[in-house]
Design a protein around this motif. Structure first.
Motif, PDB file in Angstrom:
ATOM      1  N   ASP A 162     -37.708 -76.771  -0.920  1.00  0.00           N
ATOM      2  CA  ASP A 162     -36.251 -76.965  -0.316  1.00  0.00           C
ATOM      3  C   ASP A 162     -35.311 -77.739  -1.478  1.00  0.00           C
ATOM      4  OD1 ASP A 162     -33.876 -77.769   1.120  1.00  0.00           O
ATOM      5  OD2 ASP A 162     -35.269 -79.263   2.410  1.00  0.00           O
ATOM      6  N   THR A 163     -34.813 -76.743  -2.173  1.00  0.00           N
ATOM      7  CA  THR A 163     -33.872 -77.508  -3.465  1.00  0.00           C
ATOM      8  C   THR A 163     -32.855 -78.159  -2.948  1.00  0.00           C
ATOM      9  OG1 THR A 163     -32.911 -75.376  -3.386  1.00  0.00           O
ATOM     10  CG2 THR A 163     -34.798 -75.579  -4.888  1.00  0.00           C
ATOM     11  N   ALA A 164     -32.149 -78.166  -1.753  1.00  0.00           N
ATOM     12  CA  ALA A 164     -31.349 -78.854  -1.216  1.00  0.00           C
ATOM     13  C   ALA A 164     -31.391 -80.470  -1.052  1.00  0.00           C
ATOM     14  CB  ALA A 164     -30.809 -78.409  -0.064  1.00  0.00           C
ATOM     15  N   ALA A 165     -32.827 -80.702  -1.003  1.00  0.00           N
ATOM     16  CA  ALA A 165     -33.170 -82.076  -0.986  1.00  0.00           C
ATOM     17  C   ALA A 165     -33.561 -82.663  -2.265  1.00  0.00           C
ATOM     18  CB  ALA A 165     -34.382 -82.113   0.153  1.00  0.00           C
ATOM     19  N   VAL A 166     -33.973 -81.777  -3.419  1.00  0.00           N
ATOM     20  CA  VAL A 166     -34.563 -82.248  -4.531  1.00  0.00           C
ATOM     21  C   VAL A 166     -33.400 -83.105  -5.223  1.00  0.00           C
ATOM     22  CG1 VAL A 166     -35.119 -81.645  -6.834  1.00  0.00           C
ATOM     23  CG2 VAL A 166     -35.910 -80.154  -4.956  1.00  0.00           C
ATOM     24  N   LYS A 167     -33.911 -84.537  -5.675  1.00  0.00           N
ATOM     25  CA  LYS A 167     -33.259 -85.767  -6.444  1.00  0.00           C
ATOM     26  C   LYS A 167     -33.406 -85.741  -7.628  1.00  0.00           C
ATOM     27  CE  LYS A 167     -33.437 -88.318  -2.186  1.00  0.00           C
ATOM     28  NZ  LYS A 167     -33.773 -89.699  -1.580  1.00  0.00           N
ATOM     29  N   ALA A 168     -34.641 -85.305  -8.269  1.00  0.00           N
ATOM     30  CA  ALA A 168     -34.946 -85.540  -9.640  1.00  0.00           C
ATOM     31  C   ALA A 168     -35.903 -84.174 -10.177  1.00  0.00           C
ATOM     32  CB  ALA A 168     -35.773 -86.862  -9.698  1.00  0.00           C
TER      33      ALA A 168
ATOM     34  N   LEU B  83     -29.195 -83.458  -6.448  1.00  0.00           N
ATOM     35  CA  LEU B  83     -29.821 -83.660  -7.841  1.00  0.00           C
ATOM     36  C   LEU B  83     -29.015 -85.056  -8.381  1.00  0.00           C
ATOM     37  CD1 LEU B  83     -31.953 -82.999  -9.807  1.00  0.00           C
ATOM     38  CD2 LEU B  83     -30.341 -81.581 -10.865  1.00  0.00           C
ATOM     39  N   ARG B  84     -29.836 -85.766  -8.783  1.00  0.00           N
ATOM     40  CA  ARG B  84     -29.216 -87.132  -9.348  1.00  0.00           C
ATOM     41  C   ARG B  84     -29.818 -87.305 -10.959  1.00  0.00           C
ATOM     42  NH1 ARG B  84     -26.344 -85.623  -6.131  1.00  0.00           N
ATOM     43  NH2 ARG B  84     -25.257 -86.649  -4.527  1.00  0.00           N
ATOM     44  N   SER B  85     -31.256 -87.112 -10.938  1.00  0.00           N
ATOM     45  CA  SER B  85     -31.793 -87.400 -12.314  1.00  0.00           C
ATOM     46  C   SER B  85     -32.231 -86.155 -12.996  1.00  0.00           C
ATOM     47  CB  SER B  85     -33.010 -88.246 -12.156  1.00  0.00           C
ATOM     48  OG  SER B  85     -32.291 -89.752 -11.263  1.00  0.00           O
ATOM     49  N   LEU B  86     -32.116 -85.916 -14.065  1.00  0.00           N
ATOM     50  CA  LEU B  86     -32.662 -84.802 -14.932  1.00  0.00           C
ATOM     51  C   LEU B  86     -33.196 -85.224 -16.106  1.00  0.00           C
ATOM     52  CD1 LEU B  86     -33.170 -81.696 -15.154  1.00  0.00           C
ATOM     53  CD2 LEU B  86     -30.749 -81.504 -15.977  1.00  0.00           C
ATOM     54  N   PHE B  87     -34.510 -84.727 -16.547  1.00  0.00           N
ATOM     55  CA  PHE B  87     -35.078 -84.832 -17.815  1.00  0.00           C
ATOM     56  C   PHE B  87     -35.208 -83.494 -18.319  1.00  0.00           C
ATOM     57  CE2 PHE B  87     -37.794 -88.262 -20.293  1.00  0.00           C
ATOM     58  CZ  PHE B  87     -37.751 -87.558 -21.377  1.00  0.00           C
ATOM     59  N   LEU B  88     -34.701 -83.435 -19.843  1.00  0.00           N
ATOM     60  CA  LEU B  88     -35.014 -81.891 -20.210  1.00  0.00           C
ATOM     61  C   LEU B  88     -35.758 -82.132 -21.635  1.00  0.00           C
ATOM     62  CD1 LEU B  88     -34.358 -78.969 -20.629  1.00  0.00           C
ATOM     63  CD2 LEU B  88     -31.904 -79.482 -21.525  1.00  0.00           C
ATOM     64  N   GLY B  89     -36.960 -81.469 -21.782  1.00  0.00           N
ATOM     65  CA  GLY B  89     -37.483 -81.532 -22.809  1.00  0.00           C
ATOM     66  C   GLY B  89     -38.961 -82.624 -22.828  1.00  0.00           C
ATOM     67  N   ALA B  90     -39.411 -82.925 -21.519  1.00  0.00           N
ATOM     68  CA  ALA B  90     -40.349 -83.805 -21.441  1.00  0.00           C
ATOM     69  C   ALA B  90     -41.849 -83.359 -22.039  1.00  0.00           C
ATOM     70  CB  ALA B  90     -40.506 -84.235 -20.250  1.00  0.00           C
ATOM     71  N   MET B  91     -41.713 -83.103 -23.183  1.00  0.00           N
ATOM     72  CA  MET B  91     -43.210 -82.612 -23.996  1.00  0.00           C
ATOM     73  C   MET B  91     -43.717 -83.680 -24.711  1.00  0.00           C
ATOM     74  SD  MET B  91     -41.856 -78.749 -25.136  1.00  0.00           S
ATOM     75  CE  MET B  91     -40.179 -78.913 -24.910  1.00  0.00           C
ATOM     76  N   GLN B  92     -45.083 -83.675 -24.625  1.00  0.00           N
ATOM     77  CA  GLN B  92     -45.846 -84.497 -25.620  1.00  0.00           C
ATOM     78  C   GLN B  92     -46.147 -83.825 -26.938  1.00  0.00           C
ATOM     79  OE1 GLN B  92     -46.644 -87.687 -24.617  1.00  0.00           O
ATOM     80  NE2 GLN B  92     -45.342 -87.114 -22.744  1.00  0.00           N
TER      81      GLN B  92
ATOM     82  N   LEU C 137     -24.592 -86.062 -11.115  1.00  0.00           N
ATOM     83  CA  LEU C 137     -25.557 -86.554 -11.751  1.00  0.00           C
ATOM     84  C   LEU C 137     -25.579 -87.785 -12.321  1.00  0.00           C
ATOM     85  CD1 LEU C 137     -28.270 -84.980 -12.712  1.00  0.00           C
ATOM     86  CD2 LEU C 137     -27.350 -84.837 -14.927  1.00  0.00           C
ATOM     87  N   GLU C 138     -26.608 -88.618 -12.035  1.00  0.00           N
ATOM     88  CA  GLU C 138     -26.444 -90.044 -12.470  1.00  0.00           C
ATOM     89  C   GLU C 138     -27.393 -90.317 -13.501  1.00  0.00           C
ATOM     90  OE1 GLU C 138     -27.615 -92.286  -8.941  1.00  0.00           O
ATOM     91  OE2 GLU C 138     -25.608 -91.702  -7.807  1.00  0.00           O
TER      92      GLU C 138
END
Length: 318
Positions: free
Chosen positions: A68-74, A105-114, A138-139
């Protein structure tokens, strides 16, 4: 917001949470397990960077079908196919084109690779401006990897946290951050890195940030992981923005006694609640002087490197 709240806001992904939410993996193909409530977790998407069995686009399509993407926050974006050769523009486009599906959606991390997935300075990014344009509510935005990274000056009225984790942050991105109009931004963290990996920013490129003109709400500033950390410390010592900060980080770089002397001889810092200088090249005498100068502040002077070593390295490069 005090400095402990800042620390909570940027809590590590390795602790199993992001933006105050537990992390859940995107559903896999033929996975019949019951999914968690869409708005109660931070969703991690990503495919193998080497020999991926499916494309990121295929995983994304399944995600928007099953969740349910309408509820996705992060959202946390991990790897994509051959991230050391293919840039992030496809992921940026997918997210921006589907922004209407993610109103919460309020939080986004792009590229979270080890490192075993892709070394930080091998991660190929792209122009991330469309993310800010497509998600005006977006916050929090965090980017890992500086290769090919781009940003254009924009106005964003709700962004509170902006972080760039790189082994080399392009000067153009640094200037663009300073030229952005970010009236709600409270927390800004830049890992500037080294020139060998594209970290070509000079103190002059930081002018827009250090003036604080477009950052009226800023309470934490991190200018970190730099091979010119002494020059940055000297610039910070006279920077107008410092008077409104609660927390300052000049950590992870090649800070020496020269930079610490400049910082201590500049404008008063006694209003700071936290000063982070960890991974430094200060003598014992300067360490003690810093502590005495800010007796009420929480100070991190851990990771004292050997000042006898002529080769001084930053904490994160390749």
């Amino acid at each position: 917001m005090d400095h402990t709240e800042f620390n909570d806001r940027v809590s590590s992904l390795s602790e199993g949470s992001y933006a105050g939410l537990p992390i859940a993996s995107a559903p896999e193909e033929d996975d019949d397990e019951e999914l968690p409530a869409a708005g109660e977790v931070a969703w991690r998407m990503g495919v193998e960077t080497y020999d991926a069995e499916e494309s990121f686009e295929e995983q994304f399509a399944r995600f928007v079908e099953k969740v349910d993407t309408a509820a996705v926050k992060a959202i946390i974006i991990g790897g994509w196919e051959e991230a050391y050769e293919n840039d992030s523009s496809t992921i940026v486009r997918l997210l921006a084109d589907n922004a209407g599906r993610f109103p919460a959606l309020r939080s986004l991390f792009l590229g979270a690779m080890q490192g075993e997935e892709c070394e930080i300075s091998w991660i190929r990014q792209s122009d991330i401006t469309p993310l800010l344009e497509a998600f005006p509510l977006l916050e929090r935005l965090e980017i890992r990897g500086g290769s090919d990274l781009g940003l254009r000056p924009v106005r964003h009225g709700n962004l509170k946290v902006l972080r760039f984790e790189t082994g080399g942050l392009p000067a153009g991105v640094v200037r663009a951050v300073g030229a952005c109009d970010l009236p709600a931004l409270e927390y800004l963290e830049l890992w500037l890195g080294i020139s060998d990996y594209g970290g070509d920013a000079t103190v002059a490129d930081l002018a827009g940030i250090l003036s604080g003109e477009r950052l009226p709400a800023l309470r934490h500033l991190g200018l970190q992981d730099s091979e010119i950390q002494d020059e940055i410390a000297a610039a910070v010592a006279a920077a107008p923005i410092v008077t409104r900060l609660e927390s300052l980080s000049l950590s992870m770089g090649s800070l020496t006694d020269e930079g610490a002397e400049a910082l201590l001889s500049g404008q008063p810092l006694t209003h700071l609640k936290r000063l982070d200088l960890h991974h430094h090249y200060l003598s014992d005498a300067l360490v003690e002087r810093v502590r005495k100068a800010l007796p009420e502040a929480e100070i991190d002077l851990s990771d004292q490197e050997d000042i006898r070593n002529d080769w001084r390295y930053v904490a994160v490069s390749e």
